[in-house]
Design a protein around this motif. Structure first.
Motif, short mmCIF file in Angstrom:
data_model
loop_
_atom_site.label_atom_id
_atom_site.label_comp_id
_atom_site.label_asym_id
_atom_site.label_seq_id
_atom_site.Cartn_x
_atom_site.Cartn_y
_atom_site.Cartn_z
N ILE A 78 6.10 -7.73 -11.93
CA ILE A 78 5.14 -7.35 -10.93
C ILE A 78 5.10 -5.48 -11.34
O ILE A 78 3.89 -5.58 -11.33
N ALA A 81 2.01 -5.51 -14.54
CA ALA A 81 0.62 -6.33 -14.27
C ALA A 81 0.40 -4.62 -12.87
O ALA A 81 -0.95 -4.53 -13.55
N MET A 82 1.64 -4.35 -12.55
CA MET A 82 0.94 -2.82 -11.74
C MET A 82 0.22 -2.04 -12.47
O MET A 82 -0.90 -1.60 -12.36
N TRP A 85 -3.02 -2.79 -13.81
CA TRP A 85 -3.91 -3.02 -12.61
C TRP A 85 -4.33 -1.27 -12.40
O TRP A 85 -5.53 -0.35 -12.29
N TRP A 91 -8.65 -4.69 -12.13
CA TRP A 91 -8.18 -6.65 -11.94
C TRP A 91 -8.56 -7.11 -12.78
O TRP A 91 -9.13 -7.79 -13.13
N PHE A 97 -4.14 -15.38 -10.72
CA PHE A 97 -2.59 -14.51 -10.90
C PHE A 97 -2.59 -13.97 -9.84
O PHE A 97 -1.29 -13.16 -9.20
N CYS A 98 -3.63 -13.15 -8.68
CA CYS A 98 -3.75 -12.34 -7.77
C CYS A 98 -2.92 -12.60 -6.93
O CYS A 98 -2.25 -11.61 -6.13
N PHE A 101 0.69 -12.52 -8.03
CA PHE A 101 1.09 -11.38 -7.91
C PHE A 101 1.58 -10.99 -6.53
O PHE A 101 2.74 -10.46 -6.68
N TRP A 102 0.95 -11.31 -5.66
CA TRP A 102 1.28 -10.89 -4.47
C TRP A 102 2.16 -11.31 -3.56
O TRP A 102 3.22 -11.13 -3.13
N THR A 104 4.90 -12.42 -4.97
CA THR A 104 6.19 -12.97 -5.93
C THR A 104 6.50 -10.96 -5.43
O THR A 104 7.57 -10.72 -5.02
N SER A 105 5.82 -10.49 -5.58
CA SER A 105 5.75 -8.89 -5.16
C SER A 105 6.13 -8.53 -3.97
O SER A 105 7.48 -7.82 -3.23
N CYS A 175 -8.94 -7.20 -6.09
CA CYS A 175 -6.77 -8.21 -6.28
C CYS A 175 -6.04 -7.52 -4.71
O CYS A 175 -5.70 -6.95 -4.98
#
Length: 326
Positions: A78, A81-82, A85, A91, A97-98, A101-102, A104-105, A175
């Motif tokens: 995480i 990528a953060m 960004w 993004w 992947f967005c 990403f959310w 998984t995050s 994103c």
């Protein structure tokens, strides 16, 4: 974890050009890489230590292991990528992947919060009724609770994402996840208000119990021999150290999480720029960086484990039986 509150529309958006100098640009990436490396390596050392050394196979350390696993994946999956960004102000990873990403995050941060909550419950049970704790709480029970926690959290996050992300529009260069008001309240209560209330209440009780223990030891010192006084004095120092670690734990936890959840609560009243919101989210993730310090680096056994791991002594025969607690 609640994410950005945005309306279901795409404003005209284009990735802004970087306004910082090349030197600052490089420095931002170097600092970001250092934070990611610290998060990944710190939590990986805890994972290796608890899994490898038999002496560390305790109910409490199983919870610490679960926390380290969730924080390790936050750092590995995480944070990079953060940071990209935030530095790029755009993004660049695409729509698919967005979503990942959310998902998984949200899952990993929620797991991390509830791992901390379970550790608070464990410490309270151990201090409030040590005899019952030693006879009823085992490594096996801790593992069952951990698996249950991960499964329940996964079901909750999948449900949360299903009812919110399906109605969201991801714009090029953005994103953002649009959350309806009902789910915003549910997530705020489930992901923050409930666990933080449990943590504060239980650690307050722990402080009270520790104070009673310290008072009892002090009174005992007044009626015992010097040799016993030395032993009880050591116990008092241990109590004070435990209280200090707990106070640091709660303080850092609140400092990292409160700003973002205050925004989540007042998001309709306080309007912030996306860059500011991203900084709040990074601060949220930073709790995963400092958790190894809070839960491990205060204790000598972890320093011994680091030394044994770095020097590759853990590869020796029967190294799992090394006494790391004495």
């Amino acid at each position: 974890m609640t994410v950005f509150n945005q309306s279901d529309r795409c404003d005209l958006f284009s990735c802004p050009e970087s306004s910082v100098s090349p030197a600052v640009y490089i420095l931002l990436y170097v600092c970001s890489a250092a934070v990611v490396l610290l998060t990944v390596c710190g939590n990986l050392l805890i994972i290796i230590s608890v899994i490898h050394f038999k002496q560390l196979h305790t109910p409490t350390n199983m919870l610490v292991l679960s926390l380290a696993v969730s924080d390790f994946f936050i750092g590995a999956l995480i944070m990079p990528a953060m940071f990209i960004w935030t530095i790029e102000s755009c993004w660049i990873f695409g729509t698919d992947f967005c979503t990942i990403f959310w998902l998984t995050s949200s899952f990993l941060t929620a797991i991390s919060i509830y791992n901390i909550t379970l550790i608070a419950v464990d410490r309270y049970l151990a201090l409030s009724n040590p005899f019952l704790y030693m006879n009823r709480v085992s490594v096996r029970i801790s593992c069952v609770v951990i698996i249950y926690n991960w499964c329940v959290m996964l079901i909750y996050i999948l449900t949360f994402m299903y009812f919110n992300f399906t109605n969201s529009v991801v714009c090029p260069g953005e994103c953002l996840l649009s959350i309806n008001d009902i789910w915003a309240v549910i997530d705020l209560i489930y992901s923050f208000i409930f666990p933080i209330s449990v943590i504060i209440i239980l650690y307050t009780r722990v402080f009270v119990i520790a104070k009673k223990h310290a008072t009892a030891i002090r009174e005992l010192n007044n009626h015992t021999r010097p040799k016993t006084q030395k032993i009880t004095s050591h116990s008092m120092k241990s109590e004070r150290k435990a209280a200090k670690v707990l106070s640091i734990l709660v303080s850092v936890f609140l400092v990292c999480l409160l700003p973002y959840f205050i925004y989540s609560l007042l998001g309709n009243v306080i309007e912030l720029q996306p860059e500011t919101i991203q900084k709040l989210v990074i601060m949220f993730y930073f709790n995963s960086t400092v958790n190894p310090v809070i839960y491990a680096l205060f204790y000598p056994w972890f320093r011994r484990c680091i030394k044994l791991t770095v020097t590759l002594q853990i590869l020796q025969t029967d190294s799992a039986l090394i006494n790391v607690l004495s």
